[in-house]
Design a protein around this motif. Sequence first.
Motif, short mmCIF file in Angstrom:
data_model
loop_
_atom_site.label_atom_id
_atom_site.label_comp_id
_atom_site.label_asym_id
_atom_site.label_seq_id
_atom_site.Cartn_x
_atom_site.Cartn_y
_atom_site.Cartn_z
N MET A 1 0.81 -1.22 0.00
CA MET A 1 0.00 0.00 0.00
C MET A 1 0.84 1.26 0.00
O MET A 1 0.34 2.34 -0.28
N TYR A 2 2.10 1.15 0.38
CA TYR A 2 3.03 2.28 0.39
C TYR A 2 4.43 1.71 0.43
O TYR A 2 4.65 0.62 0.94
N PRO A 3 5.39 2.44 -0.11
CA PRO A 3 6.76 1.94 -0.02
C PRO A 3 7.18 1.87 1.44
O PRO A 3 6.91 2.79 2.21
N VAL A 4 7.82 0.75 1.81
CA VAL A 4 8.19 0.54 3.20
C VAL A 4 9.12 1.66 3.69
O VAL A 4 9.08 2.06 4.85
N GLU A 5 9.93 2.22 2.79
CA GLU A 5 10.91 3.20 3.24
C GLU A 5 10.26 4.51 3.69
O GLU A 5 10.92 5.35 4.29
N LEU A 6 8.96 4.71 3.42
CA LEU A 6 8.30 5.92 3.90
C LEU A 6 7.85 5.78 5.35
O LEU A 6 7.39 6.75 5.96
N LEU A 7 7.98 4.57 5.91
CA LEU A 7 7.57 4.37 7.30
C LEU A 7 8.63 4.91 8.25
O LEU A 7 9.80 5.02 7.89
N PRO A 8 8.24 5.22 9.50
CA PRO A 8 9.22 5.63 10.51
C PRO A 8 10.24 4.51 10.75
O PRO A 8 9.94 3.33 10.56
N ALA A 9 11.41 4.90 11.19
CA ALA A 9 12.54 3.95 11.30
C ALA A 9 12.21 2.73 12.16
O ALA A 9 12.56 1.61 11.82
N GLY A 10 11.54 2.97 13.29
CA GLY A 10 11.25 1.86 14.21
C GLY A 10 10.41 0.79 13.54
O GLY A 10 10.74 -0.40 13.57
N LEU A 11 9.34 1.24 12.90
CA LEU A 11 8.46 0.30 12.19
C LEU A 11 9.21 -0.43 11.09
O LEU A 11 9.00 -1.62 10.87
N ARG A 12 10.09 0.33 10.42
CA ARG A 12 10.82 -0.27 9.31
C ARG A 12 11.68 -1.43 9.81
O ARG A 12 11.74 -2.49 9.19
#
Lengths: 342, 269, 267
Positions: C194-205
């Motif tokens: 649903m969205y590129p993973v790299e747009l997530l905050p670092a912790g979630l990534r």
Amino acid sequence: MISVRGLRKHYKVHKRPPGLKAALRSLVHRSYTTVKAVDGISFDIRPGERVGFLGPNGAGKTTTLKVLSGLLHPSEGEVTVDGHVPRLREEAFLKKIMLVMGQKQQLLWDLPPAETFELNRAIYDVPAAQYKQTMDELISLLDIGDLIGKPTRQLSLGERMKCELAAALIHRPRVLFLDEPTIGLDVSMQATMRTFIKDYNEKYGATLILTSHYMDDVAALCPRVIVIDKGLLSYDGSLDALVQRIRPEKRVVLRLSEQVDAARLAPLGGKVVTHEAGTAVLQVRQEAVNATISRALAGLPVTDLTVENAPLEEVMSELFAENKARREAAAHEAPASESVPA
Amino acid sequence: MGMVRRYWRLLGIQLKASGLLALQYRADFFTEGITSLFWTFTALAPLFVVYGERSVVEGWGFAEALLVVGWFTLLQGILEGAINPSLTGVVDHIRKGTLDFVLLKPADAQFLVSTQRFLPWRAFNVLTGLGLFVYAFAKLGHGPSVTGVLASVLLLGTSTLLLYSLWILTVSAAFFVVRVDNLTYLFTSIFDFARWPSSVFQGVARGALTIFFTYVIPLALMTTFPAQAMLGRLPLPALAGAVVGSAAFAWVARRVWLRSIGHYTSASS
Amino acid sequence: MSFRNTMRAMPTLLKVGFAEAVAYRAEMLIWVLSTTMPLVNMVLWMAVARNAPVGRFGQADFVGYFLATFAVRQLTSSWAAWLINWEVRQGTLSMRLLRPISPLWAYAAENIAGFPMRLIVAIPVTVLAVVLVGSKAVPQHAWQWAFFVLAVLGGWAISFLANVTIGALSFFLGSSQKVMEVWLVLYFVCSGYMYPVELLPAGLRTLINWLPFRYQIGLPVELMTGAHGWREALVLLGAQWAWVAVLGALTVAVWKQGVRRFAAFGG
């Protein structure tokens, strides 16, 4: 070929009473009932025999077949099929047997049967020459040459069952389990299937176990029957002997050229089963049959006369009624618990 | 009047039957509830990520966009609880050839097939949708206006009507195409486009998508309009347009249905 | 069945599986049309990126990313869980168990046999991406292509094995469709679908890097659009195939246990 010793198959069935509260409680504490599908049966079957499994619905016939084919593990007892223990599901064992179920199919629904045949050839690793020979034979015997190119979904039930049988025999199983193979088929198709199954048995010496609701199947195919009732073996022997035991009487059917008085039938001996519109059916003890016939020919306007066994359906329902009465009597003496909550 | 009463009674009987059935599977309430919350997560996750990057997208703030997702979830509940089960039943009827039994009955066939089955527990999404409204307005720091609520309730009616009419159109296709089992998936996935405020489509293909989703498949009317109404932003002509438009859509769907039934009865032997 | 015999039967299994895939092409087309989620998310992200790029993603990058997602989903998905659930309920699994070949191989063969049909959808979408976005929509170097193919295979393997494991749970639960739904939701949310993973905050990534989901979709898509250097790509591929191994072992264990139970309780 097949040996079964003290086979038991008990299921623990989870009992869930209706209602939300009960549903929640059953998450923590489950109560079970034990269902005794098969409760201690033993028998042996020699190579090449044709045996019919008979019994009312839920008697344990299909369970026994599934244990014999390795789909179910026995709870107790020993089962061997041609030297193999079925539950180990060894490759060599699986290549020797086949289970045909009238109500379940292995043909791929949206592809022609030929594709399933090809698939089975690969799975059972059948050599090309043997495959071709078997296929030619099956196609001509079952007369399915025109069918195997059509998608399975377009075939009629009878056509599908013929192809189903062909798919089951590609690897020439030495032991064939047939569970209601003729269910839903019309009379002539049933006859075709019977003849074919018998021919296969005779030609290849394959051992055959059959369950069927149609007594005609059993009568036509199986010299020996095993009757299972409530998980117990209640008869094992020849079909003729069973009929003799339950209904020793023969049926004498008289066709008369004119309506006769009931009083004129009485001196013939035996019991009048039906008497209407020029046909009289008498039930007569075996040893009295000859006397009855000569009396009838002498005293009545007989145009045709036949001597028959009692219909198998009647024999069976009488046997089951007998078993039931015996069980009830036994339960009366010792009120043992049939189902044990665990 | 007697006719209306008779149909109300029929609806009552069908509802009761479905309700009794649902009561037998009360545990489903929990499993449906949990799965509903889970699926809502798939609708919310992209919003969280998007609004982590921007505070306003095409004129919609986070809480405002939440309202659209709330409407989407609520309508999904109506779709899965009240519309889908019956109309999947029609497809079954057509395939098995049992639709004849329905057509033999002395009542309107469309009514009968549309009310044959309800799955109350599936409607859990309605609760989830309401929960999202509460959360969104809490974030906004004010409640909706009275006129806004009234308008959105009216739009709930028109949205349901639109959804139902679209479904009738889809099912009518089942009379002409043989295999339609999967049409339901197709329909749900098109409905997915109603997740976002319709203005996000402005930038794509020079606004062609916006026109498509407003007039051809009126998804915008179903979720964006009610959300705007709640915020008191929906212009009156748009509200009137939604009412007239959905009535017109329902009328078209009815005509198509009758025509399809005619086709079915004349084609079957 | 011995491994050698299984491999000997494989070509026929694949051939028949392909014939089945062709017979069900209409169903597949409908399924493809119903996987619109990447497109739904694409328009959202295009709107977000209309005035300024998000991270390194401009509007064109989002188009490339989501079209790649659409194509990769076609290649890496599996239906085995639904199929197993259905077969357990119908009792047709018995027919499979009677055959001298493990049903796991049969399911895998049926799945792989559908690949050519899926390519028929994936390739035009990829071509469209190249037309819209330019050559950066596909790998630039031979090694990137090789890594991409490996990642697609790994992604498919994870989907397939997870499907079989969850499908086999139906031996214990009666039906495991709800479990599959939960898995699907996690997959949608964590995989980069649903969205590129790299747009997530670092912790979630970091968390997502330890979960299997992003290796199903995210990694192949990132490798397709050239998001990683070869060193980083190698590390991620290693993690992906480690998951394949873990799930492989899990699948075999659960399946064996399940079949044992099936034989004890009957189908």
